[in-house]
Design an enzyme around this catalytic site. Structure first.
Site, PDB file in Angstrom:
ATOM      1  N   ARG A 323     105.565  67.863  -8.961  1.00  0.00           N
ATOM      2  CA  ARG A 323     105.507  69.128  -8.172  1.00  0.00           C
ATOM      3  C   ARG A 323     104.745  70.491  -9.461  1.00  0.00           C
ATOM      4  NH1 ARG A 323     104.804  70.698  -2.781  1.00  0.00           N
ATOM      5  NH2 ARG A 323     106.715  69.726  -2.945  1.00  0.00           N
ATOM      6  N   CYS A 391      87.726  66.141  12.912  1.00  0.00           N
ATOM      7  CA  CYS A 391      87.858  66.427  14.638  1.00  0.00           C
ATOM      8  C   CYS A 391      89.185  66.826  15.024  1.00  0.00           C
ATOM      9  CB  CYS A 391      86.951  65.513  15.284  1.00  0.00           C
ATOM     10  SG  CYS A 391      85.493  64.921  15.122  1.00  0.00           S
ATOM     11  N   GLU A 392      89.333  67.676  14.475  1.00  0.00           N
ATOM     12  CA  GLU A 392      90.514  68.150  14.947  1.00  0.00           C
ATOM     13  C   GLU A 392      90.831  70.151  14.435  1.00  0.00           C
ATOM     14  OE1 GLU A 392      94.272  66.083  13.618  1.00  0.00           O
ATOM     15  OE2 GLU A 392      95.326  66.494  14.146  1.00  0.00           O
TER      16      GLU A 392
END
Ligand code: LLP
Length: 463
Positions: A323, A391-392
């Site tokens: 990272r 869709c959440e």
């Protein structure tokens, strides 16, 4: 991860809701260099540029959403880690953060090594020409096929994660007539101050062999007896997105304690110690990460001090930042599709991607910042939640942030610090196509990972 609620009076909505957000920046058009890649700025018209190219050009040419990666910044950060640790230590870039063949070549050119944790990552590394001896192979459940490929290729080290794997790797290496250099991954019992899912040094989790109860010592005992293995060191990775060095201090102390016990019991001084990755980056202006040279100095001092106390020669140190190298070097460019104000609550800004290109907000409650990128604006700040097209309702990219109140469909917005664990954890949820990674440098852009197509999806679905 929480911060105090917005202290100023309401600005856009009548009442600002409870939330984890700071006051809006004085100038919403400003781009905090802490969270943006090095070459990011705005041109005279206020359009965000990176590597000398405007985001409007990039959107036109490559579409949105897209991960835009600043190659010069990636190389700068990789080099900074390499230089900070010098020739007496090794820096293994953790490929899980983001891996592509272009990245492998940059790492090779900048003198870094590579940590892979699956057959797929190993194949990517080898296909882009990373010398096998500069590759470390990780994972808590490497398959026999993966182990065989790694041993045959001649990887510089395999990091062993269980008693069964010690035997498995030894057996495979021996059957290939090889002696495989290995490290043994231990858990030192440190509680890292980070999200539960990305903390890895406490004992009750799947990685490593616990130091507690003499299990790690027993693992070393068994590995030293096996002809197929050359035990070169001990490995510890305490977790991710960590800012506080005290966890590393405790880990180094305990790893060196084990090295001392090994010396006392077997008369062997293991030559290497790997302290893993996990160094935090700035996702928002509130995060204050350390510079590589500070980290290198701190880790080297800790290990040297502990070894002197134990009367051991200081082993060669290695680290595995992922990272901290790639995270800040990329941003995700989205186009705004809808802007939906909910009275008294907040404004929902829907973009053309979402949890399929950045699952970190949903999974870790991660915080991100966001900026209007295709223009500047002097409109009043409005509190927004940037959401995707899935869709959440948990499909959130940026939970709480301020954007100009005149934001409209067609505007481009950019979410910085998405270089790590966004493309690499991307999915096809709702059959949404995974975005490309576009690398920019010195006024030129090129696709390093292309956008997925519907043909790609249908090719896997054999009907
Ligand atoms: N070394 C080992 C053995 C690791 O397991 C990891 C990360 C690293 C190095 C690199 O850690 P970094 O410097 O990138 O923090 N998906 C999560 C992070 C999972 C990290 C897994 N291991 C996230 O998005 O935050």
């Amino acid at each position: 991860m929480s911060r105090s609620a917005h202290p100023a009076g309401p600005r856009h909505a009548d009442v600002l809701p409870e939330g984890h957000y700071s006051a809006p920046a004085d100038d919403l058009n400003a781009l905090d260099p802490k969270v943006w890649a090095h070459t990011v700025g705005r041109d005279a018209d206020g359009v965000v540029t990176v590597g000398g190219i405007t985001v409007t050009q990039l959107a036109e040419e490559y579409g949105t959403p897209a991960y835009i990666l600043d190659e010069a910044d990636f190389r700068d950060r990789a080099r900074a880690w390499r230089t900070a640790f010098g020739n007496d230590a090794d820096v293994f870039y953790a490929g899980k953060a983001f891996l592509s063949r272009a990245v492998v070549r940059w790492l090779h050119e900048e003198g870094l090594n590579l940590d892979v944790c699956s057959g797929g990552e190993l194949a990517t590394a080898l296909s882009a020409g990373m010398p096998a001896e500069r590759i470390a192979f990780h994972g808590n459940n490497k398959s026999p096929e993966e182990i065989e490929r790694a041993v045959r290729a001649g990887v510089g080290r395999i990091v062993l994660d269980s008693f069964q794997e010690i035997v498995r790797v030894a057996h495979i290496a021996q059957s290939l007539g090889k002696r495989q250099p290995v490290q043994i991954r231990i858990t030192v019992g440190v509680e890292a101050h980070t999200h539960e899912f990305i903390a890895t040094a406490h004992e009750d989790q799947k990685f490593g062999i616990p130091l507690a109860g003499g299990q790690a010592a027993e693992a070393v005992r068994r590995a030293l007896q096996l002809d197929g293995l050359e035990v070169i060191g001990i490995h510890s990775h305490i977790g991710s997105q960590i800012f506080d060095m005290s966890g590393f201090e405790v880990a180094a102390h305990r790893v060196v304690g084990l090295l001392k016990d090994i010396r006392d019991e077997h008369g062997v001084e293991l030559p290497e110690i790997d302290l893993g990755g996990g160094l935090g980056i700035a996702y928002t202006s509130d995060d204050d990460p350390r510079e590589p040279h500070e980290i290198a100095k701190a880790l080297t001092e800790i290990v040297t001090r502990e070894c002197e106390a134990a009367r051991l020669a200081t082993p060669r140190i290695s680290v595995e930042p992922g990272r901290a190298i790639v995270g800040p070097t990329a941003f995700t460019l989205y186009e705004v599709g809808t802007v939906k104000p909910l009275d008294g609550l907040r404004t929902y800004v829907s973009v053309d991607g979402g949890m399929s290109d950045n699952i970190r907000t949903a999974l870790y409650d991660a915080e991100y910042s966001v900026a209007l990128a295709s223009r500047t604006s002097d409109a009043e700040p409005m509190l927004v939640r940037v959401v995707g097209k899935h869709c959440e309702s948990g499909d959130i990219v940026v939970k709480d942030a301020f954007l100009p109140g005149d934001l409209a469909p067609g505007d481009l917005i950019a979410v910085p610090a998405t270089g790590a664990y966004c493309r690499s954890m991307a999915s096809n949820y709702n059959h949404v196509l995974r975005p490309p990674v576009v690398a920019v440098r010195d006024g030129a852009a090129r696709v390093v990972v292309r956008r997925e197509t519907e043909e790609d999806l249908l090719r896997l679905d054999v009907g």
